[in-house]
Design an enzyme around this catalytic site. Structure first.
Site, PDB file in Angstrom:
ATOM      1  N   HIS A  99       0.894  -1.298  -0.748  1.00 61.92           N
ATOM      2  CA  HIS A  99       0.019  -0.280   0.012  1.00 61.92           C
ATOM      3  C   HIS A  99       0.546   1.306  -0.089  1.00 61.92           C
ATOM      4  O   HIS A  99       2.314   0.850   0.144  1.00 61.92           O
ATOM      5  CB  HIS A  99      -1.175   0.349   1.515  1.00 61.92           C
ATOM      6  CG  HIS A  99      -0.013  -0.388   2.470  1.00 61.92           C
ATOM      7  ND1 HIS A  99      -0.120  -1.028   2.571  1.00 61.92           N
ATOM      8  CD2 HIS A  99       0.223   1.018   3.284  1.00 61.92           C
ATOM      9  CE1 HIS A  99       0.448  -2.089   4.244  1.00 61.92           C
ATOM     10  NE2 HIS A  99       0.162   0.272   4.380  1.00 61.92           N
ATOM     11  N   HIS A 101       0.621   4.810   1.517  1.00 64.59           N
ATOM     12  CA  HIS A 101       0.042   5.937   2.110  1.00 64.59           C
ATOM     13  C   HIS A 101       0.186   8.064   1.500  1.00 64.59           C
ATOM     14  O   HIS A 101       1.095   7.736   0.798  1.00 64.59           O
ATOM     15  CB  HIS A 101       1.231   6.528   3.558  1.00 64.59           C
ATOM     16  CG  HIS A 101       0.756   5.181   5.007  1.00 64.59           C
ATOM     17  ND1 HIS A 101       0.326   5.240   5.354  1.00 64.59           N
ATOM     18  CD2 HIS A 101       1.243   4.298   4.016  1.00 64.59           C
ATOM     19  CE1 HIS A 101       0.717   4.091   6.301  1.00 64.59           C
ATOM     20  NE2 HIS A 101       1.080   3.424   5.322  1.00 64.59           N
TER      21      HIS A 101
HETATM   22  P1  5GP Z   1       1.628   0.261   7.864  1.00 63.99           P
HETATM   23  O1  5GP Z   1       2.088   0.827   8.581  1.00 63.99           O
HETATM   24  O2  5GP Z   1       1.228  -1.548   7.373  1.00 63.99           O
HETATM   25  O3  5GP Z   1       2.428   0.936   5.971  1.00 63.99           O
HETATM   26  O4  5GP Z   1       0.212   0.398   7.041  1.00 63.99           O
HETATM   27  C1  5GP Z   1      -1.165   0.008   7.457  1.00 63.99           C
HETATM   28  C2  5GP Z   1      -1.726   1.277   7.473  1.00 63.99           C
HETATM   29  O5  5GP Z   1      -3.516   0.755   7.349  1.00 63.99           O
HETATM   30  C3  5GP Z   1      -2.040   2.289   9.383  1.00 63.99           C
HETATM   31  O6  5GP Z   1      -1.963   3.174   8.903  1.00 63.99           O
HETATM   32  C4  5GP Z   1      -3.551   1.898   9.416  1.00 63.99           C
HETATM   33  O7  5GP Z   1      -3.918   2.556  10.196  1.00 63.99           O
HETATM   34  C5  5GP Z   1      -4.226   1.336   8.916  1.00 63.99           C
HETATM   35  N1  5GP Z   1      -4.749   0.549   8.567  1.00 63.99           N
HETATM   36  C6  5GP Z   1      -4.921  -0.708   9.591  1.00 63.99           C
HETATM   37  N2  5GP Z   1      -6.072  -0.832   9.387  1.00 63.99           N
HETATM   38  C7  5GP Z   1      -6.480  -0.504   8.714  1.00 63.99           C
HETATM   39  C8  5GP Z   1      -8.098  -0.670   8.001  1.00 63.99           C
HETATM   40  O8  5GP Z   1      -8.808  -1.903   8.731  1.00 63.99           O
HETATM   41  N3  5GP Z   1      -8.731  -0.356   7.672  1.00 63.99           N
HETATM   42  C9  5GP Z   1      -8.194   0.930   7.012  1.00 63.99           C
HETATM   43  N4  5GP Z   1      -8.941   2.055   6.105  1.00 63.99           N
HETATM   44  N5  5GP Z   1      -7.202   0.847   7.185  1.00 63.99           N
HETATM   45  C10 5GP Z   1      -6.703   0.572   8.068  1.00 63.99           C
END
Ligand code: 5GP
Ligand code: ZN
Length: 133
Positions: A99, A101
């Site tokens: 993903h 951001h």
């Molecule tokens: P990472 O730390 O893996 O780069 O980012 C994961 C992101 O996904 C975090 O910013 C977290 O808030 C978001 N996130 C985790 N679970 C969910 C979910 O079920 N729905 C949404 N919309 N965001 C999520």
């Protein structure tokens, strides 16, 4: 991937606040936003991280990041925007489905991102240049 939450969200099995969707991607609002408008670009096909993304899809993801960034800045009237993409737990990845951001930014918004700059040593520079040429 049966147990991947972002596969389920990207493919509409779990509802999400969706800003944009096409055949390859869904763009959703992050549930734990760093700032207003913090969004996530999710490919519909599972890839754990950037290194696992097929080339064509990786290219499309960056083009979509560009389009969504422009739209977010325009809509929110913010000053800037960070594009952040974490790979691996050590790099802060908590959901192991690729993903991107998109984090809208304003001066003095208090959002914390970044690192403490070190100093490039001659040893590291020479070792790395040797490995890449
Ligand atoms: P990472 O730390 O893996 O780069 O980012 C994961 C992101 O996904 C975090 O910013 C977290 O808030 C978001 N996130 C985790 N679970 C969910 C979910 O079920 N729905 C949404 N919309 N965001 C999520
Ligand atoms: Zn997945």
């Amino acid at each position: 991937m049966d147990n991947c939450i972002f596969c389920k969200i990207a493919n509409g099995e779990i509802p999400s606040a969706t800003l944009y969707e096409d055949e390859d991607f869904r763009v959703i609002l992050d549930l734990g936003p760093a700032s207003k408008g913090h969004s996530l670009i999710l490919p519909k096909a599972h890839a754990a991280n950037l290194m696992e993304m097929p080339d064509e899809l990786a290219g499309k993801a960056m083009i979509l990041a560009k389009k969504m960034a422009a739209k977010l800045v325009d809509t929110l009237g913010c000053d800037g925007l960070n594009v952040v993409q974490n790979n691996g737990e050590s790099a802060g990845q908590t959901v192991h489905h690729f993903h991107i951001h998109l984090i809208p930014r304003r001066t003095d918004d208090g959002v914390v991102l970044g690192w403490k700059p070190g100093q490039l040593t001659e040893e590291d520079r020479d070792e790395l240049l040797k490995s890449f040429h």
